[in-house]
Every structure is written in C-alpha cells, then in structure tokens.
Scaffold this motif. Sequence first.
Motif, mmCIF file in Angstrom:
data_model
loop_
_atom_site.group_PDB
_atom_site.id
_atom_site.type_symbol
_atom_site.label_atom_id
_atom_site.label_comp_id
_atom_site.label_asym_id
_atom_site.label_seq_id
_atom_site.Cartn_x
_atom_site.Cartn_y
_atom_site.Cartn_z
ATOM 1 N N GLU A 116 -1.104 4.726 9.820
ATOM 2 C CA GLU A 116 -1.638 3.461 9.328
ATOM 3 C C GLU A 116 -2.763 3.650 8.290
ATOM 4 O O GLU A 116 -2.827 3.458 7.261
ATOM 5 N N LEU B 227 -1.395 5.475 5.196
ATOM 6 C CA LEU B 227 -0.754 4.668 4.393
ATOM 7 C C LEU B 227 -1.423 3.393 3.590
ATOM 8 O O LEU B 227 -1.259 3.248 2.621
ATOM 9 N N GLU B 228 -2.760 3.045 4.318
ATOM 10 C CA GLU B 228 -3.655 2.330 3.622
ATOM 11 C C GLU B 228 -4.324 2.680 2.810
ATOM 12 O O GLU B 228 -4.179 2.383 1.314
ATOM 13 N N GLN C 79 -1.582 3.292 -0.216
ATOM 14 C CA GLN C 79 -1.509 2.004 -1.276
ATOM 15 C C GLN C 79 -2.482 1.806 -2.234
ATOM 16 O O GLN C 79 -2.381 1.575 -3.472
ATOM 17 N N PHE D 147 2.400 -1.841 0.878
ATOM 18 C CA PHE D 147 2.110 -1.213 2.185
ATOM 19 C C PHE D 147 3.603 -1.318 3.084
ATOM 20 O O PHE D 147 4.146 -2.045 3.067
#
Length: 347
Positions: free
Chosen positions: A139, A142-143, A146, A153
């Motif tokens: 997570e 991926l944050e 993005q 997301f």
Amino acid sequence: AMLEAIYEARQSVYLSSYIFETNQTGRDFVAALNEAAERGVDVRVLVDALGEYYSFPPVRRLFRNSQVRFARFLPPSLTNRGIHLHLRNHRKLLVVDSTLGFTGGMNIGDRHLADTNHSRRVVDIHFRVTGPVVGQMQEAFLEDWQFVTEEPFESIRFPTAVAEGQGFCRGISAGPNEDFEKLSWILIGALNCARERVRIMTPYFIPDRPVIASINAAVLRGVEVEIILPAKNNLPFVAWAAQAYLWEFLQYGTRIYYQPAPFVHSKFLMVDDYYVLLGSANFDPRSLRLNFEFNLEVYDHVLTEALDEHFDAVRRRSNLVTLHDMDSRSLMVKMRDSLAKLFSPYL
C-alpha cells in the motif's frame, strides 16, 4: 535473497529505493527485473530523483525500451511540481506477489554486499517479511506510485498465506504529507514505555528536544540505555553535529559506543525484550520530518533476542564514549561541532 525473490515472481514486483546504483549489483537487479517483466510480471521501479544521481549513468537509462515501468520521485521541475531538494523518498521496499516483502536500510549497489572489498563498503541490516503486513508495504508503494504517475490508486490484495513467524507487525508510512509526525511520536511513546532497557543502533543521530528528554527520563527512572554509532561516518558534518549532543546523554548515564569502520548504516530501536522499530528512518530531523520513510513496528521476542545477540557482538568490538572524551575536545573541535549543530534541522 531479493534477487531470488524477483526471479521467482509470478504476478508483481514493486521496488522502491532511495539509491539504485548502476554498478554490477545494480545491473544484476536490472537484469532480474527485466527478465520478470518479459515473462509477464507487473514490474514497477520507483527511485528517488536525487538518489539516482549517486551513480552514473543513472539507472533509468538502463530501463529504456524495457517492459519495466520506471518512475522517479519528485524530479526537479520548473513546470510540474517545482524543485524540492529536501522532500526525498527514503523508503526501501521490495514487495513480490503481494506475499513477500523486504525492507530495512539497504540501498542497491556493490557497497552494500556483505562479501565485498569495496573501498566504501557499507554494513547494513535488511529484513525479509511475510504475512499480512506485506499488504501495508504494498500500500505504501502504490500510494507513492499514484503520487508520481497520477495513475488511479489500486485496491490492495492482502496476502492470505500464513506468516512464518509469530511476531505482530505494523507498517508505519511517514512523511511530510502526513497530518502527524508519526515517527517522532512513536519514538517518544516507545521510550516512555521502556522499563528495563533501550538499545539504539543508527548511522545518524541528531535527536530533537522531545527525544532527548525521553531518553534522559528513561535513564533517570532506571532504564539501561545504550546507543551504538559508527566511528567512521560517510557524512562528517552529521557526525560533528551528533557529537555536540552526546554530552547531554552521557551526563545522565546513557552508554554510547563507536563501532569501528567500515561505515555501518544499520538502524533499529529495541525496547525491553519485545519491541523493535526497524526500517529506513534515521534518528535525525531529515528522516523524522522531511523524508518519506517506511518503518515496521514488531512485537516479537524471537526477533529481539536475535537483534540483542547482534547488538552485543557489535558492542564488544566497539569503543565506549565517555563524558571526559566530550569535555576534552579542543576548542576548535567544539566550535566546529557546535556550528554543525546549528544546521541540525537540515542534516
């Protein structure tokens, strides 16, 4: 171990590094990542835009015309997000197939190999992680992805495999984008919970006033506090600033050691026999306020026991720093250290 995990990947490989050198080790990673992408694995690499210039050519050139998706974190720009020299992505994350993760202090390059004769060898500790916390590591990646690419997301697929260990883990994603200074608060909270001992190993030690107060308060209530720093630092001005703080701990009974060369980049905090804070953050304002960092809180007696053995082994070959050592510095050295201390918020 990281290369092996990449070669065995079947679905996804997400790699984030502050420094990704283009020497032999870096090219080994490039080859493994390219090979994974060519067999259909979703491979994404995120490197800090400042950290990539630690070697030449920059690693992005090696990924040209490949199937690896490569991005840089906050490259300086006059038209996009501006120039931010201090807001760096210092995270070290590798997440493979959403089930296996690696994190700690290691960058990618020849200097970080355990078996190397490199003239600027770096000693470090990295951690292999399984279990649900790998989803938190993914997570965090991926944050960042993005933010850099502006892609939507994606939902997180938390791993279903049973973890190999019994430790309780929590991922701490911290940075200047957060509403709270999470790492600083966690450090202070952990220090205030200590009842028997605190052990700290870090390459850069420039504590702020709340951390100084928490360490001294722990010592005064009978907690044994030990800190191991590198005798040889790759950033001399940071070591000078650190020296200007040491007397504040030594006078109350904190035991501080310098471990001999080569430069040691390992970083972790242990409280009593059950708590470890590990990851990419150092004990300095840059990590606690300016950098984007990722750390793990781990409650596990087995891990603390293993790190205790490592800490003891390092301490036995290290040199104890005394209050007399600090007081006997020459006037010029004290002035140099104090001048470096003035720049502590940016070191």
